[in-house]
Scaffold this motif. Structure first.
Motif, short mmCIF file in Angstrom:
data_model
loop_
_atom_site.label_atom_id
_atom_site.label_comp_id
_atom_site.label_asym_id
_atom_site.label_seq_id
_atom_site.Cartn_x
_atom_site.Cartn_y
_atom_site.Cartn_z
N LEU A 106 60.11 -17.24 9.63
CA LEU A 106 60.46 -18.27 10.76
C LEU A 106 61.99 -18.23 11.16
N VAL A 107 62.79 -17.35 10.40
CA VAL A 107 64.11 -17.48 10.70
C VAL A 107 64.52 -16.63 11.76
N VAL A 108 65.25 -17.11 12.63
CA VAL A 108 65.83 -16.30 13.95
C VAL A 108 67.40 -16.58 13.75
N ASP A 109 67.94 -15.36 14.43
CA ASP A 109 69.41 -15.29 14.49
C ASP A 109 69.88 -15.85 15.84
N ARG A 110 70.57 -17.36 15.87
CA ARG A 110 71.05 -17.76 16.95
C ARG A 110 72.46 -17.54 17.27
N GLY A 111 72.96 -16.36 16.77
CA GLY A 111 74.27 -15.89 16.92
C GLY A 111 74.78 -15.98 18.37
N ALA A 112 73.69 -15.38 19.17
CA ALA A 112 74.18 -15.45 20.67
C ALA A 112 74.60 -16.92 21.19
N PHE A 113 74.22 -18.38 20.69
CA PHE A 113 74.81 -19.19 20.87
C PHE A 113 76.20 -19.43 20.51
N ASP A 114 76.53 -18.85 19.51
CA ASP A 114 77.81 -18.66 18.73
C ASP A 114 78.88 -17.85 19.86
N ARG A 115 78.42 -16.79 20.20
CA ARG A 115 79.02 -16.03 21.29
C ARG A 115 79.36 -16.65 22.47
N ILE A 116 78.34 -17.64 23.02
CA ILE A 116 78.52 -18.26 24.22
C ILE A 116 79.69 -19.18 23.97
N ILE A 117 79.72 -20.10 22.91
CA ILE A 117 80.51 -21.03 22.86
C ILE A 117 81.91 -20.43 22.54
N GLN A 118 82.06 -19.16 21.79
CA GLN A 118 83.24 -18.46 21.69
C GLN A 118 83.68 -18.11 23.00
N SER A 119 83.08 -17.90 24.01
CA SER A 119 83.43 -17.43 25.24
C SER A 119 84.23 -18.43 26.23
N GLY A 120 83.98 -19.92 25.61
CA GLY A 120 84.45 -20.81 26.62
C GLY A 120 84.11 -22.23 26.26
N GLY A 121 83.53 -22.43 25.10
CA GLY A 121 83.02 -23.72 24.75
C GLY A 121 84.22 -24.60 23.95
N TYR A 122 85.43 -24.51 24.35
CA TYR A 122 86.47 -25.07 23.48
C TYR A 122 87.54 -25.42 24.68
N ILE A 123 88.43 -26.20 24.16
CA ILE A 123 89.65 -26.67 25.09
C ILE A 123 90.96 -26.08 24.26
N SER A 124 92.03 -25.68 25.12
CA SER A 124 93.35 -25.48 24.39
C SER A 124 94.00 -26.62 24.11
N VAL A 125 94.68 -26.88 22.92
CA VAL A 125 95.43 -27.76 22.65
C VAL A 125 96.69 -27.46 21.80
N ASN A 126 97.81 -28.06 22.20
CA ASN A 126 99.17 -27.61 21.19
C ASN A 126 98.72 -28.14 19.86
N THR A 127 99.37 -27.34 18.82
CA THR A 127 99.11 -27.70 17.45
C THR A 127 100.33 -28.65 17.22
N GLY A 128 100.37 -29.26 16.17
CA GLY A 128 101.69 -30.23 16.04
C GLY A 128 101.35 -31.62 15.83
N ALA A 129 102.09 -32.44 16.15
CA ALA A 129 101.89 -33.99 15.78
C ALA A 129 100.83 -34.46 16.62
N ALA A 130 99.86 -35.30 16.24
CA ALA A 130 98.62 -35.77 16.95
C ALA A 130 99.34 -36.72 17.92
N PRO A 131 98.50 -36.34 19.30
CA PRO A 131 99.04 -37.10 20.37
C PRO A 131 98.43 -38.53 20.26
N ASP A 132 99.38 -39.68 20.74
CA ASP A 132 98.94 -41.13 20.79
C ASP A 132 97.47 -41.11 21.41
#
Ligand code: HEM
Ligand code: SF4
Ligand code: FES
Lengths: 247, 253
Positions: free
Chosen positions: A112-138
């Motif tokens: 009953l186990v399937v490989d849902r890696g396809a979802f990870d690759r979809i996220i990897q291709s754009g499901g994120y935002i870019s932020v500066n590292t460093g001190a946490a913003p207010d």
């Protein structure tokens, strides 16, 4: 409770599988569906048979690992995850069919186990935002209108379980992609990558072999987090905007 | 692949945006969503056309002379600036191009959907989908077959299926031809079945097209377009069915 279970068994990805029938007895109606399978596996272990492989992790409805097709319904008859589904939702003496998610983009690894890696690759291709590292913003630095925050939060509850794909007659992952697009698109932090995100994520979606959406609505009915169909419209609208911007 | 957008870098003060793209050369226009948009666009053109066509048909209630004048008027529209039949040919070309796009994208998406799940479920329930939504493909095929028959019968070959009414004064006169034809019960039945298929196609199609074009981003607009779909189905399929039914029962003669 006494139950007859018809379960898909498949030793590995390369070998053909088949349905097998098992009987279980003394199942408490307070058990979760996974606990019921645990009981069955203990019986199989005791008999020296190979236990049934199924996925689970949190067992509290938040990780998205435990998807099973139960009597033709993704995660079974209740709007929740399989781990949060209880045996009181079934009747004594019932025959229950258990199958893995069926989609060529989610190949069966075992039973009953399937490989849902396809979802990870979809996220990897754009499901994120870019932020500066460093001190946490207010925390108050970036105001977000309440209705945007609410919508973003509601759709951010998607746990990537894949029930939408499993339930869709076209094997489309549009509800999943739409949830991610809407979540990030509602927030100021998501604007910079809005166009490239929708183009890359849909390209990856198509590349993985998921089908096209026909707005049938089986996905939203199967979703344990009740992600609404509106997110697919939002996905389409964002793609249309990206088209207009020349992507 | 991780690339950093150069203008952002040059500006210095802005956060650089990472663009990962696993699929090389991803384009919005090559996605399944773009295919669906072409299907929705061509579908909306069809809806505009069937509304006009239905209006024309209903002129049959005004009698022989009005109907034939309308049919001739379609051909002489815009003359002498347009050639005789010019408007009709413009509409035909738009419709033929739309049909090719509509059927081609439907076939492509159908094939994709088949490949997306090659191993079927032993048990699968439909929890939320309407019959109309599940009939889009076969219903579309039904409409296409009907369309071919309809064009052969009334436009390209012009044949009367009524053994009692034959000859040029029937087949070359639009009003006489439809009256003679729909007096035949089985022809009326074929048309009613086709209209049922059209009604189902529009019931789901109106909502699906709105969704595909990204117009239904809230629960309210979703409920509204679903109702609009029912309205379009009833008005259009109902409107088309009136003339055949009223001919069959003898009101239009
Ligand atoms: C000629 C034969 C036709 C075929 C084979 C056909 C087939 C299809 C198919 C397979 C779909 C996709 C269904 C879905 O997304 O769930 C569709 C959508 C649609 N069709 Fe047709 N169709 C035909 C004619 C028509 C006609 C005559 C009209 C209008 C009067 C029409 C209007 C629509 C609309 C509005 C949609 C919705 C587009 C969308 O889903 O985004 N179609 N058609
Ligand atoms: S949209 Fe719903 S069904 Fe689909 S992956 Fe997310 S939580 Fe699961
Ligand atoms: S095991 Fe985590 S959601 Fe079910």
């Amino acid at each position: 409770m006494r139950l007859t279970l018809k379960i898909w068994r498949q030793p590995d990805a390369a070998t053909a599988g088949a349905m097998h029938t098992y009987d279980v007895d003394d199942i408490s109606s307070d058990m979760s569906f996974l606990e019921m399978l645990d009981v069955l596996n203990e019986q199989l272990n005791a008999k020296g048979e190979e236990p049934i492989a199924f996925d689970s992790d949190c067992r509290e409805g938040i990780c998205g690992m435990c998807g099973l097709m139960i009597n033709g319904e993704a995660h079974g008859p209740v709007t929740t995850t399989t781990c949060q589904l209880h045996m009181r939702s079934f009747t004594d003496g019932e025959t229950i069919t258990v199958e893995p998610w069926r989609a060529d983009a989610f190949p069966v690894i075992k039973d009953l186990v399937v490989d849902r890696g396809a979802f990870d690759r979809i996220i990897q291709s754009g499901g994120y935002i870019s932020v500066n590292t460093g001190a946490a913003p207010d925390a108050h630095a970036m105001p977000v209108p309440k209705d945007h925050a609410d919508r973003a939060f509601d759709v951010a509850t998607c746990i990537g379980c894949g029930a939408c794909v499993a339930a869709c007659p076209n094997g489309s992952a549009s509800l999943f992609v739409g949830a991610k697009i809407t979540h990030l698109g509602e927030l100021p932090q998501g604007q910079a990558e809005r166009d490239t995100r929708v183009v890359s994520m849909t390209a990856q979606h198509d590349h993985e072999g998921f089908g096209g959406c026909t707005n049938i609505g089986e996905c939203a009915a199967a979703c344990p987090k009740e992600i609404p169909l509106d997110v697919i419209s939002q996905l389409n609208r964002d793609l249309r905007t990206a088209l207009r911007h020349g992507h | 692949m991780l690339a950093v957008q150069e203008p952002a870098l040059a500006a210095g003060t802005v956060t650089c945006v990472a663009t990962t793209s696993l699929v090389k050369g991803a384009r919005a226009s090559r996605s399944t969503i773009a295919l669906k948009m072409m299907m929705a666009g061509s579908g909306l053109i069809f809806i505009g056309f069937v509304l006009l066509h239905m209006y024309g048909n209903l002129r049959a209630f005004w009698g022989h002379d009005d109907f034939d004048r309308y049919a001739e008027g379609l051909r002489t529209f815009g003359t002498p600036d347009l050639p005789y039949g010019g408007l009709l040919w413009i509409i035909r070309i738009v419709l033929i191009v739309s049909l090719v796009i509509h059927v081609w994208s439907a076939a492509t998406l159908w094939r994709r959907a088949k490949r997306a799940r090659t191993v079927k479920y032993q048990v699968k329930k439909n929890k939320a989908s309407t019959t109309s939504s599940r009939m889009m493909r076969w219903g579309g095929v039904t409409i296409l077959l009907f369309l071919i028959w309809h064009l052969l019968e009334f436009t390209i070959v012009k044949v009367s299926v009524n053994p009692d009414h034959q000859g040029a004064n029937v087949t070359q006169d639009p009003y006489n031809l439809i009256v003679a034809s729909f007096q035949v019960w089985w022809l009326t039945l074929i048309y009613l079945v086709a209209m049922a298929a059209l009604a189902m196609h529009l019931h789901h199609g109106v909502w699906s097209a709105s969704q595909t074009l990204g117009l239904t981003n809230s629960e309210r607009s979703r409920v509204f377009t679903k109702r609009l779909g029912i309205l379009a189905a009833v008005v259009i399929a109902g409107g088309f069915s009136l003339v055949p039914i009223f001919v069959l029962v003898g009101v239009i003669s």
